[in-house]
Design a protein around this motif. Structure first.
Motif, PDB file in Angstrom:
ATOM      1  N   UNK A 654       0.844  -1.208   0.000  1.00  0.00           N
ATOM      2  CA  UNK A 654       0.000   0.000   0.000  1.00  0.00           C
ATOM      3  C   UNK A 654       0.875   1.253   0.000  1.00  0.00           C
ATOM      4  N   UNK A 655       0.465   2.211  -0.811  1.00  0.00           N
ATOM      5  CA  UNK A 655       1.288   3.401  -1.024  1.00  0.00           C
ATOM      6  C   UNK A 655       0.466   4.680  -0.896  1.00  0.00           C
ATOM      7  N   UNK A 656       1.193   5.757  -0.566  1.00  0.00           N
ATOM      8  CA  UNK A 656       0.657   7.097  -0.802  1.00  0.00           C
ATOM      9  C   UNK A 656       1.465   7.726  -1.928  1.00  0.00           C
ATOM     10  N   UNK A 664      -3.500   3.518  -1.260  1.00  0.00           N
ATOM     11  CA  UNK A 664      -3.999   2.473  -2.165  1.00  0.00           C
ATOM     12  C   UNK A 664      -2.919   1.427  -2.400  1.00  0.00           C
ATOM     13  N   UNK A 665      -3.364   0.278  -2.859  1.00  0.00           N
ATOM     14  CA  UNK A 665      -2.391  -0.759  -3.216  1.00  0.00           C
ATOM     15  C   UNK A 665      -1.620  -0.317  -4.459  1.00  0.00           C
ATOM     16  N   UNK A 691       6.592  12.356  -4.446  1.00  0.00           N
ATOM     17  CA  UNK A 691       7.157  11.173  -3.790  1.00  0.00           C
ATOM     18  C   UNK A 691       6.132  10.048  -3.760  1.00  0.00           C
ATOM     19  N   UNK A 692       6.602   8.830  -3.919  1.00  0.00           N
ATOM     20  CA  UNK A 692       5.788   7.619  -3.744  1.00  0.00           C
ATOM     21  C   UNK A 692       6.319   6.933  -2.480  1.00  0.00           C
ATOM     22  N   UNK A 693       5.442   6.630  -1.536  1.00  0.00           N
ATOM     23  CA  UNK A 693       5.914   6.059  -0.272  1.00  0.00           C
ATOM     24  C   UNK A 693       5.077   4.850   0.110  1.00  0.00           C
ATOM     25  N   UNK A 694       5.734   3.755   0.418  1.00  0.00           N
ATOM     26  CA  UNK A 694       4.981   2.589   0.894  1.00  0.00           C
ATOM     27  C   UNK A 694       4.578   2.811   2.352  1.00  0.00           C
ATOM     28  N   UNK A 695       3.338   2.442   2.659  1.00  0.00           N
ATOM     29  CA  UNK A 695       2.810   2.604   4.018  1.00  0.00           C
ATOM     30  C   UNK A 695       2.745   1.201   4.626  1.00  0.00           C
ATOM     31  N   UNK A 696       3.410   0.994   5.750  1.00  0.00           N
ATOM     32  CA  UNK A 696       3.414  -0.367   6.333  1.00  0.00           C
ATOM     33  C   UNK A 696       2.132  -0.645   7.093  1.00  0.00           C
TER      34      UNK A 696
END
Ligand code: DGJ
Length: 696
Positions: A654-656, A664-665, A691-696
């Motif tokens: 999942x990312x922002x 969202x995925x 920026x694209x950031x994965x959300x844990x």
């Protein structure tokens, strides 16, 4: 094992691809397969044995030979053409033996009459889906053998006669236009005759059937590991096949192989993918970073280069003033370009005399370097080792060290003459004179420039063949540069040849980065950068904010340069405080994303020439982090926003994405149309960084 022999077929396997060859029924070493890796050895086809076509075309003419020689009734482009001492001018290499030595398949072919051994070498590079090829020719006969053409490889992509060739072309200040063109029966030649690989074409190609796109479709691609004259022939035969041969240019080439001598060609690399032009580029980027680059782990600094600010008016005070401003922006490396050495007051004097000018640095260059180091920056210096001005001590002492014809005028290019790096005395002089500067000062960075092409290519050799110059010069160049690297491992090297005059794999073995064009206008630059990244990674692509194209918005100029190795080349004494502040901001942002640009995967989301927009993204290898740069490049464009699809995210994670609502995925983000508003109005171009950031 990446090479296997099965029922007379030799199969080279990579992670996803395979390449097969063997003897056909006529005894010719023939290409059999190049494409997706197949489950079983029996899946691969036998090498074809086509018949003749009337009395005018023998079977050899129709056969996809791995390395066709000029012989027989064969009129396709050959890989090798020789001349024997008795006047016979063909070679008939027939299979002798095959060996696999340390993962290299060696196919040895021997001429039945003349004692000449041709060995074709093949190595699979599994992680990159690449095949490496080169050839060696040994003369065991009693008379010398003259080589007149000796390519590295011929490739046979299975596209029939429906091939589309992608290549790069341009000129000084306008390099690397990406062109895709259908091939038709006949031969399309790309080459350099300039001694460097040239601003005009790069030794790189991609072939597809006309249906591949950036992120999908079958593509066969390759390049040559050589920094001198090269040639590519893309031939569509009259018998529905397409082949691409690549290697040393045979134009004005000749090499005399004495008894007992062996000649080795430059190495060629080629790969296959179903992932389109983007996947082809990413495989080359990984290959270059992991297998070619001399210092792949180094995080490159933000550079300031004073060339455009002071040109030849270099002295202690002007450089210190610029250095203080550069340090205040966050630059980490200060570099003095041309203009620092003895007698260099214009472009007409001094080249060749590699000692700091005492008048420009009355307290010594080391004093300035100490002051720059105290500001928290490393120091770098410019050299142009291959050239000499007639107005120099070096030329006055050694006028015969330049490439020339004794009966002709020595034509100047940018007021300089060309040193003959094939001469050992010249190599020794360059190694010692440049070494003494690097050893005596705290220099962490060097720019190797090269600013003219060859003329009057004479070489008054005592023995052998003067036309060996084209190759021996490049050997000399590599030797000088490698020796300097070995002696001074602390130095990071940039290669430049009036911008993009020498962009090739060979240069990336000796240099850490390349100045890809003297054109640093941010809007022009996007297309040049797009061309460069077809072949090479952004970690090797210097990109500076300079005083060119200042009508482009300030942020745009930074965003364009942040797509590579950001540097500043502008005259910052003229920047306003607001511009200095904005520059500080972007330099600091760049430092937070440079690991993505240098070590991540590059996705060209929107081609630089499409509908007035351009966009690229960089994703970390673990897919947790990324950055997008999007540009509106064309004034008068009616669409105010750019719609993009992302690629390469981890579908389940999942990312922002900065500027867009929600978490969202990766799958979702990659299936949505993302709109980037680039509202520059009609007067302005626009750009954004997200920026694209994965959300844990
Ligand atoms: C040509 C280069 O491309 C420029 O950046 C600059 O280094 C000049 N040479 C210096 O002479």
């Amino acid at each position: 094992m990446s090479v296997t022999a099965h029922n007379g077929l030799y199969i080279l396997s990579t992670a996803r691809t395979a390449y097969a060859l063997g003897l056909n029924r006529d005894g010719l070493l023939t290409h059999a397969y190049w494409g997706a890796r197949l489950p079983y050895p029996d899946d691969y086809p036998a090498p074809p044995s086509p018949g003749a076509w009337g009395p005018f075309n023998n079977p050899a003419h129709l056969t996809p030979e791995e390395y066709p020689a000029w012989e027989d009734m064969k009129f396709i482009e050959p890989c090798i053409k020789v001349s024997h001492a008795d006047g016979v001018r063909d070679l008939s290499p027939r299979f002798d033996s095959a060996n696999i030595v340390e993962d290299v398949l060696q196919m040895r072919l021997r001429d039945a009459v003349y004692d000449v051994m041709l060995t074709l070498h093949y190595r699979a590079l599994p992680a990159y889906d690449l095949i490496e090829r080169w050839a060696t020719i040994g003369n065991a006969g009693e008379a010398p053998l003259r080589l007149e053409r000796v390519f590295s490889a011929q490739w046979h992509p299975p596209v029939g006669d429906r091939a589309r060739l992608s290549h790069l072309h341009g000129r000084w200040f306008d390099e690397m236009h990406l062109t895709r063109e259908a091939l038709h029966p006949g031969v399309k030649t790309l080459e350099s005759r300039r001694l460097t690989s040239s601003h005009h074409h790069q030794p790189w190609f991609a072939l597809d059937r006309g249906d591949a796109a950036e992120e999908h479709g079958e593509v066969w691609y390759g390049l040559l590991d050589w920094s001198g004259n090269w040639k590519l022939t893309a031939e569509v035969t009259d018998f529905f096949s397409t082949r691409v041969a690549i290697g040393l240019n045979d134009w004005d080439f000749s090499w005399v192989l004495a008894t007992g001598e062996t000649f080795e060609t430059p190495h060629a690399f080629a790969g296959y993918t179903i992932g389109g032009f983007g996947a082809a580029s990413r495989s080359l980027h990984d290959f270059v970073r992991e297998r070619i680059q001399p210092s792949p782990q180094v995080v490159h600094k933000v550079y300031y280069n004073s060339w455009e600010a002071t040109l030849f008016d270099v002295d202690h005070d002007s450089q210190l003033r610029l250095a203080k401003l550069a340090a205040s922006l966050g630059a980490e490396m200060f570099m003095i370009d041309d203009g620092w050495y003895r007698g260099r007051f214009s472009q007409a004097s001094g080249l060749g005399d590699w000692q700091p000018d005492a008048q420009k640095f009355p307290h010594g260059l080391s004093k300035l370097i100490e002051e720059i180091n105290a500001l928290g920056m490393d120091f770098g210096l410019w050299f142009e080792p291959e050239m000499v001005n007639p107005d120099s001590q070096l030329y006055r002492e050694h006028p015969d060290w330049v490439i020339h014809y004794p009966t002709r005028e020595r034509r100047l290019g940018r007021d300089s003459l060309h040193l003959n790096l094939a001469l050992e005395d010249v190599q020794a002089y360059l190694i010692e004179s440049i070494s003494s500067v690097l050893a005596a000062h705290n220099i962490r960075y060097a720019n190797w420039d090269m600013n003219r092409n060859i003329s009057e290519p004479g070489w008054q050799k005592d023995t052998g063949e003067a036309r060996e110059l084209w190759v021996r010069y490049v050997y000399g160049l590599y030797r000088v540069w490698n020796t300097l690297r070995e002696r001074h491992p602390q130095v990071i090297w940039q290669s430049c040849s009036g911008g993009g005059g020498r962009i090739d794999l060979g240069m990336l073995r000796v240099s850490d980065m390349i100045w890809i064009s003297d054109n640093s206008g941010a809007a022009y630059r996007l297309g040049i950068q797009q061309g460069y990244t077809q072949m090479f990674p952004a970690s090797t692509m210097q990109a500076w904010v300079t005083d060119q194209q200042t009508d482009v918005p300030f942020d745009f100029r930074f965003h364009a340069a942040m797509c590579g190795l950001l540097g500043i080349g502008a005259n910052i004494t003229c920047w306003t405080e607001a511009e200095m502040e904005r520059a500080r901001h972007w330099i600091s942002v760049f430092k937070s994303v440079r690991h993505l640009i240098q070590f991540g995967d590059l996705y060209r989301l929107c081609p630089a020439d499409e509908r007035g927009f351009s966009a690229v993204a960089y994703l970390s290898k673990d897919r947790r982090d990324g950055v997008i740069f999007a540009f509106r490049t064309y004034i008068g464009q009616h669409e105010p926003s750019l719609t993009l699809r992302l690629h390469g995210l981890n579908g389940d994670a999942r990312y922002t994405i900065e500027g867009f609502e929600g978490v969202r995925s990766g799958a979702a983000w990659m299936n949505l149309n993302l709109q980037f508003g680039l509202h520059g109005g009609l007067e302005n171009l626009g750009s954004t960084m997200r920026r694209i950031t994965q959300v844990d």
